[in-house]
Design a protein around this motif. Structure first.
Motif: not given
Length: 378
Positions: A192-198, A234-241
């Motif tokens: 998930l982290a890799d995909l968010l950055r990608a 349960v998948l819960d993910f996020g960050g800043l863009m």
């Protein structure tokens, strides 16, 4: 519900930051404050674009008062960094040298018996220093005195949030093609982290992967448990863009879901829709919580819905307003927040569905549009 296309994000300008600072001064005056004092943190970033490379015991503070231009007090050794901030030209930069008392400088810039709003990130060390330098002064938390400080977004901010939401949606669609069974939660979390950055995120804040009984903990830290066939996850993910947040939750099943998982997922799906349907200008934030909670309670799972229905989002992934009973702040066009009801059955599984929405002139617009259906993964 509006489905208008996302706006295009453009860089913030000095004029944008100047307008924000002027608005805060006006809002502070209306709230009966003599000014606002902002320490390093999300409020300072939002107001000036400045984020110190390191937050230390050295006093850095933005002073916003109606009787002078915005003043940014910084340690002299950090002044070059502050000068590069986009909003710096809209402030008067004042430096102080190591060995000097920065509170002596502040004392000369503030009303000695004033009442000031302070940002929530202000260290106790600095607040105590202010109180010592200005013993007749008073201080109030901005969360309680100016709850709308960052809550209402302009079009450029909305564009950034929409882009972050779209990136999170794309991440979800790709994670559905990843193998779950036989892998540790931490491995899926890393995907998930890799995909968010990608997909454009410069910062990943959280990647919750709660499989089987771990899904009954809303803030479960992904661990070494191996995901099994039949698990609800349960998948819960996020960050800043572009400096603005994403936060989305979906629940998937490894293989075929049981009848109970299907039932609970459908209740949560309907509750999430009810929460979004309750969003409209002028209505109290608590009505979003009430709408989602009512449906879950009527279905017999009220005691298993153990958190608020939502939180604001912007330059941080959690900020006011909060969608919870007792929050009577009326919704205003431009507000952005999550709608994320859930049901958690200890020892068994959990289900949560979350979208970020923004208040429009006549309702709500979702900034997450990925499928809400209970999806099966391998």
């Amino acid at each position: 519900m509006s489905t208008e296309a996302p706006l295009t994000a453009v860089p913030f300008t000095t004029r944008d930051y100047a307008a924000r600072m002027a608005r805060v001064v006006d809002d502070a005056r209306a709230a009966g404050l003599d000014g606002v004092l902002v320490a390093p943190g999300p409020d300072l970033v939002w107001l000036t674009g400045y984020q110190p490379t390191a937050i230390t015991e050295r006093l850095t503070m933005l002073l916003l008062t109606p009787d002078r231009e915005p003043t940014l007090l910084v340690p002299t050794l950090e002044r070059p960094d502050a000068e590069r901030a986009e909003g710096a030209p809209a402030t008067t930069l004042v430096g102080w040298l190591d060995g000097a008392d920065p509170y002596d400088v502040v004392r000369d810039l503030l009303r000695p018996d004033g009442t000031f709003g302070v940002s929530d990130n202000t260290w106790a060390l600095h607040l105590l220093g202010l109180q010592t330098a200005l013993p007749a002064s008073g201080y109030r938390s901005l969360t309680h005195r100016l709850p709308m400080l960052r809550a209402v977004k302009d079009e450029n901010e909305l564009a950034r949030l929409a882009a972050a939401g779209a990136a999170a949606d794309a991440t979800y669609e790709e994670i559905l093609r990843v193998r779950f069974a036989g892998r540790q939660e931490t491995e899926v979390a890393a995907d998930l982290a890799d995909l968010l950055r990608a997909h454009g995120h410069e910062q990943v804040d959280f990647t919750v992967v709660g499989s089987g009984p771990n899904g009954a903990n809303p803030h479960h830290e992904a661990g070494v448990r191996k995901i099994q066939d039949g698990d609800c996850v349960v998948l819960d993910f996020g960050g800043l863009m572009f400096g603005y947040g994403s936060d989305t939750s979906r629940t998937v099943c490894v293989g075929e879901p049981t009848a109970q998982v299907r039932e609970v997922h459908e209740i949560v799906r309907q509750a999430q829709q009810a929460g979004v349907d309750a969003v409209r200008p002028g209505v109290a934030c608590q009505e979003v919580d009430r709408a989602a909670r009512r449906l879950i309670t009527e279905a017999g799972y009220g005691e298993q819905f153990i958190h608020r229905t939502g939180h604001g989002i912007g330059v941080t992934t959690h900020e006011p307003p909060y969608m919870i009973e007792g929050e009577e702040l009326p919704m205003v066009p431009g507000m952005c927040f999550s709608v994320e009801p859930g049901i958690y059955l200890p020892g068994s599984f959990g289900v949560r569905i979350e979208d970020i929405v923004t208040v429009t002139a006549d309702g709500a617009r979702r900034l997450n549009t990925s499928d809400h259906a209970l999806r099966s993964v391998e």
